[in-house]
Design a protein around this motif. Structure first.
Motif, PDB file in Angstrom:
ATOM      1  N   VAL A 110       0.848  -1.199   0.000  1.00  0.00           N
ATOM      2  CA  VAL A 110       0.000   0.000   0.000  1.00  0.00           C
ATOM      3  C   VAL A 110       0.881   1.245   0.000  1.00  0.00           C
ATOM      4  O   VAL A 110       0.666   2.181  -0.761  1.00  0.00           O
ATOM      5  CB  VAL A 110      -0.962  -0.003   1.209  1.00  0.00           C
ATOM      6  CG1 VAL A 110      -1.547   1.374   1.461  1.00  0.00           C
ATOM      7  CG2 VAL A 110      -2.069  -1.007   0.992  1.00  0.00           C
ATOM      8  N   HIS A 150      -1.332   3.889  -2.384  1.00  0.00           N
ATOM      9  CA  HIS A 150      -2.786   3.811  -2.187  1.00  0.00           C
ATOM     10  C   HIS A 150      -3.157   4.426  -0.841  1.00  0.00           C
ATOM     11  O   HIS A 150      -2.355   4.441   0.092  1.00  0.00           O
ATOM     12  CB  HIS A 150      -3.262   2.355  -2.188  1.00  0.00           C
ATOM     13  CG  HIS A 150      -3.083   1.658  -3.490  1.00  0.00           C
ATOM     14  ND1 HIS A 150      -3.728   2.042  -4.637  1.00  0.00           N
ATOM     15  CD2 HIS A 150      -2.325   0.592  -3.832  1.00  0.00           C
ATOM     16  CE1 HIS A 150      -3.376   1.241  -5.626  1.00  0.00           C
ATOM     17  NE2 HIS A 150      -2.520   0.358  -5.161  1.00  0.00           N
ATOM     18  N   SER A 156      -8.884   3.142   1.806  1.00  0.00           N
ATOM     19  CA  SER A 156      -9.690   2.921   0.598  1.00  0.00           C
ATOM     20  C   SER A 156     -10.709   1.835   0.914  1.00  0.00           C
ATOM     21  O   SER A 156     -10.452   0.938   1.715  1.00  0.00           O
ATOM     22  CB  SER A 156      -8.809   2.449  -0.555  1.00  0.00           C
ATOM     23  OG  SER A 156      -7.866   3.427  -0.905  1.00  0.00           O
ATOM     24  N   ARG A 172      -9.428  -4.179  -6.951  1.00  0.00           N
ATOM     25  CA  ARG A 172      -9.562  -2.847  -6.320  1.00  0.00           C
ATOM     26  C   ARG A 172     -10.735  -2.062  -6.915  1.00  0.00           C
ATOM     27  O   ARG A 172     -10.552  -0.985  -7.492  1.00  0.00           O
ATOM     28  CB  ARG A 172      -8.283  -2.051  -6.489  1.00  0.00           C
ATOM     29  CG  ARG A 172      -7.122  -2.665  -5.767  1.00  0.00           C
ATOM     30  CD  ARG A 172      -5.872  -1.949  -6.099  1.00  0.00           C
ATOM     31  NE  ARG A 172      -5.121  -2.888  -6.940  1.00  0.00           N
ATOM     32  CZ  ARG A 172      -4.004  -2.622  -7.548  1.00  0.00           C
ATOM     33  NH1 ARG A 172      -3.483  -1.452  -7.453  1.00  0.00           N
ATOM     34  NH2 ARG A 172      -3.411  -3.527  -8.258  1.00  0.00           N
TER      35      ARG A 172
END
Length: 119
Positions: free
Chosen positions: A59, A64, A68, A117
């Protein structure tokens, strides 16, 4: 983190996921209680830690957002599975094919979220 480390992180994450899945499968399908406990404690638990340790490093490496939606839901699903594995391994009478099936579905959904994702 350097780009050269990404293949190593992916390897750690996927190897951990395989170890976790194998430990969970033996925990739910094994007949002998001692085998089921060893699979949970020495297979599923370290596999879970490798999966999430590698995932958290990835991550950061990919940039990211930690909260999330796909990360949060995936974390909740896989944590529910590891809790079901440990709960099932604790006592012989807790061996349940139904719980194993629900855990399998949750694990597949979690891996799907990690790969695709969607949100």
């Amino acid at each position: 983190m350097s780009a050269e480390m990404l293949p190593l992180l992916k390897f750690v994450k996927y190897a951990g996921l395989l170890l976790f899945a194998a430990g969970a499968a033996v925990t739910f399908l094994g007949r002998e209680q001692r085998l089921r406990q060893r699979a949970a404690y020495f297979g599923a638990a370290p596999g879970y830690m490798a999966t999430w340790g590698g995932g958290m490093l990835m991550v950061g490496a990919y940039g990211h957002a930690l909260f999330s939606g796909w990360i949060v839901v995936s974390f909740l699903l896989i944590t529910a599975v590891v809790n079901a594995v440990m709960w099932s391994a604790a006592r012989a009478e807790r061996r349940s094919p139904g719980l194993g099936l629900v855990s399998l579905v949750a694990m597949v959904a979690s891996v799907g979220l990690m790969v695709f994702r969607p949100f």
